[in-house]
Design a protein around this motif. Structure first.
Motif, PDB file in Angstrom:
ATOM      1  N   TRP A 138     -26.110  29.877  25.002  1.00 45.78           N
ATOM      2  CA  TRP A 138     -25.387  30.180  24.008  1.00 45.78           C
ATOM      3  C   TRP A 138     -23.605  30.242  25.125  1.00 45.78           C
ATOM      4  N   PRO A 139     -22.490  30.264  24.255  1.00 45.35           N
ATOM      5  CA  PRO A 139     -21.242  31.191  25.179  1.00 45.35           C
ATOM      6  C   PRO A 139     -21.526  32.371  24.634  1.00 45.35           C
ATOM      7  N   SER A 140     -21.083  33.058  26.345  1.00 52.15           N
ATOM      8  CA  SER A 140     -21.130  34.263  26.789  1.00 52.15           C
ATOM      9  C   SER A 140     -19.495  34.738  27.211  1.00 52.15           C
ATOM     10  N   PHE A 141     -19.284  35.570  27.001  1.00 47.56           N
ATOM     11  CA  PHE A 141     -18.130  36.133  26.916  1.00 47.56           C
ATOM     12  C   PHE A 141     -18.822  37.925  27.774  1.00 47.56           C
ATOM     13  N   ARG A 142     -17.330  38.328  28.638  1.00 50.87           N
ATOM     14  CA  ARG A 142     -17.366  39.292  29.591  1.00 50.87           C
ATOM     15  C   ARG A 142     -15.996  40.100  28.503  1.00 50.87           C
ATOM     16  N   ASP A 143     -16.235  41.977  28.934  1.00 44.81           N
ATOM     17  CA  ASP A 143     -15.605  42.540  28.323  1.00 44.81           C
ATOM     18  C   ASP A 143     -14.221  42.150  28.212  1.00 44.81           C
ATOM     19  N   GLU A 144     -13.747  41.529  29.656  1.00 50.16           N
ATOM     20  CA  GLU A 144     -12.235  40.830  29.406  1.00 50.16           C
ATOM     21  C   GLU A 144     -11.583  40.186  28.549  1.00 50.16           C
ATOM     22  N   GLU A 145     -12.877  39.592  28.320  1.00 44.77           N
ATOM     23  CA  GLU A 145     -12.116  38.060  26.872  1.00 44.77           C
ATOM     24  C   GLU A 145     -12.947  38.253  25.577  1.00 44.77           C
ATOM     25  N   VAL A 146     -12.544  39.986  25.485  1.00 45.35           N
ATOM     26  CA  VAL A 146     -13.253  40.046  23.898  1.00 45.35           C
ATOM     27  C   VAL A 146     -11.697  40.388  23.234  1.00 45.35           C
ATOM     28  N   ASN A 147     -11.010  40.346  22.564  1.00 41.62           N
ATOM     29  CA  ASN A 147     -10.102  41.453  21.386  1.00 41.62           C
ATOM     30  C   ASN A 147     -11.146  42.363  20.736  1.00 41.62           C
ATOM     31  N   TRP A 148     -10.511  43.656  21.234  1.00 42.78           N
ATOM     32  CA  TRP A 148     -11.518  44.712  20.492  1.00 42.78           C
ATOM     33  C   TRP A 148     -11.042  45.245  19.249  1.00 42.78           C
ATOM     34  N   ASP A 149      -9.601  44.880  19.247  1.00 44.56           N
ATOM     35  CA  ASP A 149      -8.844  45.093  17.730  1.00 44.56           C
ATOM     36  C   ASP A 149     -10.029  44.468  17.126  1.00 44.56           C
ATOM     37  N   TYR A 150     -10.968  43.779  17.016  1.00 48.51           N
ATOM     38  CA  TYR A 150     -11.142  42.945  15.643  1.00 48.51           C
ATOM     39  C   TYR A 150     -13.294  42.916  15.992  1.00 48.51           C
ATOM     40  N   VAL A 151     -13.477  43.069  17.209  1.00 49.20           N
ATOM     41  CA  VAL A 151     -14.697  43.297  17.414  1.00 49.20           C
ATOM     42  C   VAL A 151     -15.975  44.582  17.668  1.00 49.20           C
ATOM     43  N   ARG A 152     -16.907  44.536  17.852  1.00 45.46           N
ATOM     44  CA  ARG A 152     -17.602  45.844  17.714  1.00 45.46           C
ATOM     45  C   ARG A 152     -19.066  45.115  18.070  1.00 45.46           C
ATOM     46  N   CYS A 153     -19.852  46.209  18.416  1.00 44.21           N
ATOM     47  CA  CYS A 153     -20.639  46.294  18.860  1.00 44.21           C
ATOM     48  C   CYS A 153     -21.970  47.604  18.426  1.00 44.21           C
ATOM     49  N   LEU A 154     -22.810  47.531  17.263  1.00 44.81           N
ATOM     50  CA  LEU A 154     -24.013  48.448  17.359  1.00 44.81           C
ATOM     51  C   LEU A 154     -24.615  48.945  18.189  1.00 44.81           C
ATOM     52  N   SER A 155     -26.100  49.788  17.338  1.00 46.02           N
ATOM     53  CA  SER A 155     -25.888  50.603  18.636  1.00 46.02           C
ATOM     54  C   SER A 155     -27.541  49.717  19.097  1.00 46.02           C
ATOM     55  N   ASN A 156     -28.478  48.400  18.338  1.00 46.53           N
ATOM     56  CA  ASN A 156     -28.947  47.378  18.553  1.00 46.53           C
ATOM     57  C   ASN A 156     -28.158  46.585  19.309  1.00 46.53           C
ATOM     58  N   GLY A 157     -27.109  46.346  19.904  1.00 49.79           N
ATOM     59  CA  GLY A 157     -26.716  45.276  20.700  1.00 49.79           C
ATOM     60  C   GLY A 157     -26.029  44.160  19.532  1.00 49.79           C
ATOM     61  N   GLU A 158     -25.824  44.576  18.069  1.00 47.89           N
ATOM     62  CA  GLU A 158     -25.642  43.473  17.674  1.00 47.89           C
ATOM     63  C   GLU A 158     -24.087  43.356  17.862  1.00 47.89           C
ATOM     64  N   CYS A 159     -23.807  42.373  18.072  1.00 48.97           N
ATOM     65  CA  CYS A 159     -21.896  41.995  17.786  1.00 48.97           C
ATOM     66  C   CYS A 159     -21.977  41.382  16.968  1.00 48.97           C
ATOM     67  N   ILE A 160     -20.180  42.377  16.027  1.00 48.34           N
ATOM     68  CA  ILE A 160     -20.239  42.027  14.542  1.00 48.34           C
ATOM     69  C   ILE A 160     -18.491  42.018  14.454  1.00 48.34           C
ATOM     70  N   SER A 161     -18.173  41.577  14.345  1.00 48.69           N
ATOM     71  CA  SER A 161     -16.972  41.593  13.610  1.00 48.69           C
ATOM     72  C   SER A 161     -15.713  43.191  12.925  1.00 48.69           C
ATOM     73  N   THR A 162     -15.101  42.987  12.731  1.00 45.79           N
ATOM     74  CA  THR A 162     -14.802  43.984  12.020  1.00 45.79           C
ATOM     75  C   THR A 162     -15.084  44.827  10.615  1.00 45.79           C
ATOM     76  N   THR A 163     -14.828  42.907   9.474  1.00 43.66           N
ATOM     77  CA  THR A 163     -14.807  42.749   8.590  1.00 43.66           C
ATOM     78  C   THR A 163     -16.909  42.410   7.781  1.00 43.66           C
ATOM     79  N   GLY A 164     -17.895  41.980   9.021  1.00 48.33           N
ATOM     80  CA  GLY A 164     -19.081  41.949   8.642  1.00 48.33           C
ATOM     81  C   GLY A 164     -19.601  40.971   9.767  1.00 48.33           C
ATOM     82  N   THR A 165     -18.859  39.815   9.573  1.00 44.88           N
ATOM     83  CA  THR A 165     -19.853  38.661  10.336  1.00 44.88           C
ATOM     84  C   THR A 165     -20.171  38.629  11.768  1.00 44.88           C
TER      85      THR A 165
END
Length: 208
Positions: free
Chosen positions: A152-179
């Protein structure tokens, strides 16, 4: 028949092949970044606080049911790289555990169309906001090699826009609007965000 990959299985120990290799450094601690960071030509609001621990976490409430699954609306029709609309809408909005099948992104037009001479910005397939920009701090060849190795496309910390991206405690990566985007599967080099191409195949918000 559309194939889906159970991303929850990625988190289980003992898997073979590329998935198992991706888990080899799961205990590696997250990196710390101080100060603000430029992203896509502007300063990321989320990174203005000094010594922010990554990934930035969110509560389960972000993925609560809305008018269209976990989002307010379906994915956009004009997805990039020929990504399948039905697959994208299911994975982005009606899914918490499954992913496009490993290597799906290589079956699209992505490898033919992606800019090999500079970073590409990846936009939310639902809202069109910028989520990732890659490569940053590495070559395109290195970015593609890592993504192909893991499926899968694999990104590192510096490649993430943290204005709109979050993670949950189980590792799931989501957008701030629920994607639903994918999962954070750290390795020996730090956080590694394995992301469904169908989740980041949107057009820029201003273009919609």
């Amino acid at each position: 028949m559309v194939k889906y990959f159970n991303a929850a299985l990625v988190l289980a120990a003992g898997l073979s092949g590329a998935v198992a290799r991706s888990l080899s450094g799961a205990a590696h601690s997250a990196a710390f970044i101080g100060g603000s960071r430029a992203f896509g030509g502007r300063t990321s609001v989320a990174m203005q606080a000094a010594n922010k621990k990554l990934p930035i976490m969110a509560d389960e409430e972000v993925m609560s049911q809305k008018s269209h699954g976990t989002s307010d609306e379906p994915v956009m029709k004009n997805l990039k790289w020929g990504c399948d609309y039905d697959t994208a809408d299911r994975i982005c909005n009606f899914n918490r555990h499954y992913a496009e099948f490993a290597g799906y992104w290589t079956t699209t037009e992505f490898l033919k169309e992606v800019d090999r001479n500079g970073p590409t910005t990846y936009y939310d397939s639902v809202t069109g906001v910028p989520l990732f920009t890659a490569p940053v701090g590495r070559s395109m060849d290195d970015y593609l090699k890592e993504s192909m190795s893991h499926g899968w496309p694999s990104f590192r910390d510096e490649e993430v826009n943290w204005d709109y991206v979050r993670c949950l405690s189980n590792g799931e990566c989501i957008s701030t609007t629920g994607t639903h985007l994918g999962h954070n599967l750290p390795d020996g080099n730090g956080n590694r965000y394995c992301i469904n191409l169908v989740s980041v195949a949107g057009e820029p918000k201003e273009a919609n």
